[in-house]
Design an enzyme around this catalytic site. Structure first.
Site: not given
Length: 258
Positions: A67, A107, A122
């Protein structure tokens, strides 16, 4: 250079202006081109996280990442194209154990502001990605990948929560992660701490076996440990594989040489 290389990597025309109106096209192409993978973590070959090392990893060496890699490179690209964006931290909800991850705020995602409204962007949550900006208003956004929403929801981990319901897979809404809309990443060097936690924490899901996954035109493909799982037009196939086939699929389906 960053703008040109990123567009080339995802196959987006250099001459086409990127606006909020066509941002979903950018997110779709990014999801198809950049695999979510933990090769460097498993090889213990992570290096200091900087803008230059990130560009080299993803734009020069054509790797993917986790991520913090995928959303950071997208964040830099969006900044260069005039968007008002910032990186924020979130705590992932562990679906298997039905509890918040013990790795904490590891994250990384993007908050984008457009015409006074804020949106979550995202491209680094495995295949559970919305492919569109998701408003921070609780409104459901739909894409070919499923349904997604962000709800204002106070918790020990922030003030919002991201939910998803993947097409063909989920009948109920799943809690993805909580995030704090004001807990920003002020400089990329802060991500070094997150990278270290992901690589070393006992509760990390990314330091125990090789994982790589990405969306495809008709579904998704995932390599994890000794299996390959493909979704095609809503149908799933899962096969056990040996390391030789794993390496071949990593090269052929993800462009990664192990």
């Amino acid at each position: 250079m960053m703008n040109e290389l990123f567009r080339k990597r995802i196959g987006f025309p250099l001459e086409e202006e990127i606006s909020f109106a066509n941002l979903d096209q950018v997110l779709e192409r990014t999801a198809l081109a950049l695999p979510f993978e933990n090769v460097r973590v498993m090889n213990r070959s992570t290096i200091e996280f900087t803008e230059e090392s990130l560009k080299e990893k993803i734009l020069d060496r054509n790797e993917g990442g986790l991520c913090y890699d995928l959303n950071s490179i997208l964040y830099l690209f969006l900044l260069e194209n005039g968007f008002e964006t910032r990186l924020i931290r979130g705590v992932v909800f562990n679906q298997t154990h039905q509890k918040w991850s013990e790795t904490g705020k590891t994250h990384i995602a993007i908050l984008l502001r457009n015409k006074g409204r804020q949106y979550l962007v995202d491209t680094g949550f495995g295949i559970n990605i919305p492919l569109k900006p998701v408003p921070l208003t609780g409104v459901t956004v739909s894409s070919r990948n499923g349904e997604f929403r962000v709800q204002k929801e106070a918790s020990d981990h922030g003030d919002y929560c991201f939910y998803f319901k993947l097409k063909h897979k989920d009948k109920e809404w799943k809690k993805g992660y909580a995030f704090d809309s004001i807990d920003m990443v002020h400089k990329l060097s802060e991500i070094n701490e997150i990278q270290h936690i992901i690589a070393s924490h006992p509760a990390s899901g990314f330091n125990k076996r090789l994982i790589m996954t990405r969306l495809t035109e008709r579904g998704s493909i995932t390599l994890a440990g000794n299996s390959v799982t493909t979704w095609t037009d809503g149908r799933m196939e899962k096969d056990e594989i040996d390391y030789t086939r794993f390496r071949k699929l990593a090269r052929d389906a993800f462009g990664l040489n192990l």
